[in-house]
Design a protein around this motif. Structure first.
Motif, mmCIF file in Angstrom:
data_model
loop_
_atom_site.group_PDB
_atom_site.id
_atom_site.type_symbol
_atom_site.label_atom_id
_atom_site.label_comp_id
_atom_site.label_asym_id
_atom_site.label_seq_id
_atom_site.Cartn_x
_atom_site.Cartn_y
_atom_site.Cartn_z
ATOM 1 N N TYR A 242 35.726 -87.455 96.387
ATOM 2 C CA TYR A 242 34.606 -87.995 97.167
ATOM 3 C C TYR A 242 34.684 -87.034 98.356
ATOM 4 C CZ TYR A 242 35.182 -92.172 94.274
ATOM 5 O OH TYR A 242 35.270 -93.044 93.401
ATOM 6 N N GLN A 243 33.290 -86.502 98.532
ATOM 7 C CA GLN A 243 32.991 -85.602 99.875
ATOM 8 C C GLN A 243 33.323 -86.672 101.152
ATOM 9 O OE1 GLN A 243 29.404 -83.393 100.271
ATOM 10 N NE2 GLN A 243 30.102 -82.420 101.848
ATOM 11 N N ASN A 244 32.720 -87.843 100.932
ATOM 12 C CA ASN A 244 33.179 -88.670 102.110
ATOM 13 C C ASN A 244 33.495 -90.033 101.475
ATOM 14 O OD1 ASN A 244 32.772 -89.972 104.972
ATOM 15 N ND2 ASN A 244 31.412 -91.422 103.769
ATOM 16 N N GLN A 311 47.546 -80.791 86.655
ATOM 17 C CA GLN A 311 45.818 -80.648 86.521
ATOM 18 C C GLN A 311 44.988 -81.376 87.593
ATOM 19 O OE1 GLN A 311 44.219 -81.196 82.681
ATOM 20 N NE2 GLN A 311 46.317 -81.111 81.525
ATOM 21 N N ILE A 312 45.370 -82.611 88.162
ATOM 22 C CA ILE A 312 44.540 -83.323 88.908
ATOM 23 C C ILE A 312 44.634 -82.680 90.358
ATOM 24 C CG2 ILE A 312 44.680 -85.337 90.345
ATOM 25 C CD1 ILE A 312 45.670 -87.134 87.745
ATOM 26 N N HIS A 313 45.506 -81.855 90.599
ATOM 27 C CA HIS A 313 45.516 -81.272 92.009
ATOM 28 C C HIS A 313 44.660 -79.956 91.712
ATOM 29 C CE1 HIS A 313 49.762 -82.851 92.928
ATOM 30 N NE2 HIS A 313 48.961 -83.915 93.127
ATOM 31 N N GLN A 314 44.731 -79.529 90.635
ATOM 32 C CA GLN A 314 44.040 -78.432 90.404
ATOM 33 C C GLN A 314 42.348 -78.426 90.140
ATOM 34 O OE1 GLN A 314 45.537 -75.302 91.140
ATOM 35 N NE2 GLN A 314 43.491 -74.288 90.979
ATOM 36 N N LEU A 315 42.291 -79.495 89.485
ATOM 37 C CA LEU A 315 40.918 -80.057 89.253
ATOM 38 C C LEU A 315 39.949 -80.678 90.385
ATOM 39 C CD1 LEU A 315 41.460 -81.564 85.616
ATOM 40 C CD2 LEU A 315 40.195 -79.602 86.016
ATOM 41 N N TYR A 316 40.996 -81.016 91.380
ATOM 42 C CA TYR A 316 40.230 -81.813 92.670
ATOM 43 C C TYR A 316 39.336 -81.030 93.201
ATOM 44 C CZ TYR A 316 40.014 -85.209 96.275
ATOM 45 O OH TYR A 316 39.600 -85.937 97.315
ATOM 46 N N ARG A 317 37.930 -81.346 93.263
ATOM 47 C CA ARG A 317 37.163 -80.621 94.082
ATOM 48 C C ARG A 317 37.146 -80.594 95.598
ATOM 49 N NH1 ARG A 317 31.754 -78.889 92.825
ATOM 50 N NH2 ARG A 317 32.601 -78.313 90.939
ATOM 51 N N LEU A 318 37.509 -79.630 96.402
ATOM 52 C CA LEU A 318 37.560 -79.694 97.830
ATOM 53 C C LEU A 318 36.288 -79.709 98.537
ATOM 54 C CD1 LEU A 318 40.622 -77.340 97.827
ATOM 55 C CD2 LEU A 318 40.810 -79.690 98.010
ATOM 56 N N TYR A 319 35.984 -80.147 99.626
ATOM 57 C CA TYR A 319 34.901 -79.975 100.479
ATOM 58 C C TYR A 319 35.179 -79.684 101.835
ATOM 59 C CZ TYR A 319 33.283 -83.350 96.586
ATOM 60 O OH TYR A 319 32.998 -83.808 95.533
ATOM 61 N N ASN A 322 38.044 -81.555 103.752
ATOM 62 C CA ASN A 322 39.427 -81.202 103.285
ATOM 63 C C ASN A 322 40.062 -79.826 104.149
ATOM 64 O OD1 ASN A 322 37.997 -82.325 100.262
ATOM 65 N ND2 ASN A 322 39.517 -83.193 100.960
ATOM 66 N N TYR A 323 39.271 -78.868 104.067
ATOM 67 C CA TYR A 323 39.457 -77.591 104.542
ATOM 68 C C TYR A 323 39.631 -77.900 106.053
ATOM 69 C CZ TYR A 323 38.188 -75.327 100.274
ATOM 70 O OH TYR A 323 38.142 -74.953 98.996
ATOM 71 N N ILE A 324 38.891 -78.494 106.498
ATOM 72 C CA ILE A 324 39.064 -78.665 108.336
ATOM 73 C C ILE A 324 40.210 -79.384 108.595
ATOM 74 C CG2 ILE A 324 37.786 -79.760 110.141
ATOM 75 C CD1 ILE A 324 34.981 -79.302 108.751
ATOM 76 N N GLN A 358 45.348 -86.563 107.344
ATOM 77 C CA GLN A 358 46.221 -86.090 106.304
ATOM 78 C C GLN A 358 45.698 -86.711 104.820
ATOM 79 O OE1 GLN A 358 50.113 -88.588 106.815
ATOM 80 N NE2 GLN A 358 50.319 -87.660 108.712
ATOM 81 N N MET A 359 44.825 -87.603 104.986
ATOM 82 C CA MET A 359 44.115 -87.999 103.595
ATOM 83 C C MET A 359 43.154 -86.892 103.215
ATOM 84 S SD MET A 359 41.575 -91.422 103.783
ATOM 85 C CE MET A 359 42.707 -92.349 104.883
ATOM 86 N N TYR A 360 42.469 -86.415 103.973
ATOM 87 C CA TYR A 360 41.561 -85.322 103.564
ATOM 88 C C TYR A 360 42.484 -83.876 103.492
ATOM 89 C CZ TYR A 360 37.570 -88.139 104.247
ATOM 90 O OH TYR A 360 36.510 -89.192 103.833
#
Length: 384
Positions: A242-244, A311-319, A322-324, A358-360
């Protein structure tokens, strides 16, 4: 068909012949009717409730008159999902779904961020591609009201008895659950189950090996090897991003309370309020990524859990958020996204802001430690 010899009757979803009577029970359930009135008409449901109740019951009776089967329920839910996605998501995209065999049943082991939306979005993506929806594992802690049980069992949910405490009772319920999972897959029904009990409030998507040990209880009963039995289940990791997260500030506040006070006491209706917030809250972009069946070779539950996590960590879509949060430079981080992130932090109490960060940040950190899997193409799904 319901029979007195059905060993799964207490936990399984409703069959087609049970749907009409379950709907009638819902319509006649005053707590269910009151919940709808308080949500849709919060200012009118008090003194005028006695007038609105019969009108709402009549309306629901007419609206749901044509719902006779489980498939009818699924199509009805899909129409709600379409409206919800239009109002709460910028877009929903999916990857890896083209690799799924429509003639196979899968045991989807998913990261868990939202109580209702995680399996609902998996179902939406499958439905959009013409694939059958899943049976959903749901904890009995969310089914304190009879109407909640009716709703969930109508929506292909089966019950995980988390309230069982005595060792013998726990073993019996886990064995029953393991057996039911295998039966469902043998019947050609795919399953959605979270990778661990409870949502990953810290953003740490980690599979609990105890879940996999539960899967294998039926295999042990059949005297099969762990690797062979687990591969036969067609375990496919799923990453939902989820982006948000509409519930992120609440999660951070809860984590802070646990850290400072040693515990967090939920209010009576907090689970229901969380479910509603997750459904109606702004999610921006949501991505659902289906992985590949987990292959095993002399694996243990612990090493299999690590393969699912990879797999889950690699497939997770980063927004951008997350980077910030992780302090990582990325092209997607614009001044506008930076402002949105700062506004998000400002919504949380001071003591809870580190938990929100931490969550993001954790999905970025997890992905950086994971060996990449094969890339899967992304296709956009809309509510149109």
């Amino acid at each position: 068909m319901q029979t007195v010899n059905d060993p799964y009757q207490e936990i399984r979803p409703y069959h087609d012949d049970e749907v009409p009577s379950a709907i009638q029970r819902l319509i006649q359930d005053d707590e269910f009717i009151n919940a709808i009135l308080s949500y849709r008409y919060p200012h009118a449901s008090g003194p005028l409730g006695w007038l609105l109740k019969p009108a709402l019951k009549l309306y629901l009776t007419k609206k749901w008159n044509n719902i006779k089967t489980v498939q009818d329920v699924q199509l009805h839910v899909a129409s709600y999902m379409r409206k919800m996605i239009k109002t709460t998501c910028d877009k929903v995209t999916v990857s890896g779904i083209e690799k799924l065999d429509p003639n196979k049943a899968y045991l989807f082991v998913s990261n868990h961020r939202d109580i209702a939306m995680d399996p609902a979005l998996v179902n939406w993506c499958l439905h959009q591609q013409g694939l059958d929806t899943v049976r959903i594992a749901i904890g009995d802690n969310l089914l304190r009201k009879p109407c909640a049980t009716e709703l969930m069992k109508l929506n292909k949910s089966f019950i995980v008895k988390r309230s069982a405490k005595a060792p013998r009772e726990m073993m019996k319920s886990l064995s029953q659950l393991s057996s039911y999972l295998r039966l469902s897959l043998d019947e050609g029904q795919s399953i959605w189950i979270a990778q661990r009990e409870g949502r990953a409030k810290t953003g740490q998507d980690v599979t609990d090996p105890a879940i996999l040990k539960m899967f294998f209880m039926e295999g042990r009963k059949r005297k099969q090897a762990f690797d062979a039995y687990m591969e036969a289940l067609n375990v496919v990791p799923v990453a939902i991003s989820y982006q948000n997260d509409p519930c992120d500030v609440d999660k951070a506040t809860e984590l802070d309370a646990v850290n400072r006070l040693g515990a967090y006491e939920k209010s009576e209706f907090e689970d229901i309020q969380t479910i509603v917030k997750g459904i109606v809250g702004d999610k921006r972009h949501v991505h659902v990524a289906f992985g590949e069946p987990v292959t095993l070779s002399q694996d243990s539950p612990e090493s299999m859990a690590a393969k699912i996590d990879a797999q889950i960590h690699q497939l997770y879509r980063l927004y951008p958020a997350n980077y910030i949060a992780a302090g990582v430079e990325h092209d997607s981080v614009t001044p506008a996204e930076q402002r949105l992130y700062e506004q998000k932090l400002a919504q949380a109490p001071d003591a809870a802001r580190d938990y929100l960060r931490q969550m993001y940040a954790n999905p970025v950190l997890n992905q950086s430690k994971t060996v990449p899997t094969s890339n899967t193409p992304t296709s956009g799904l809309t509510a149109e």
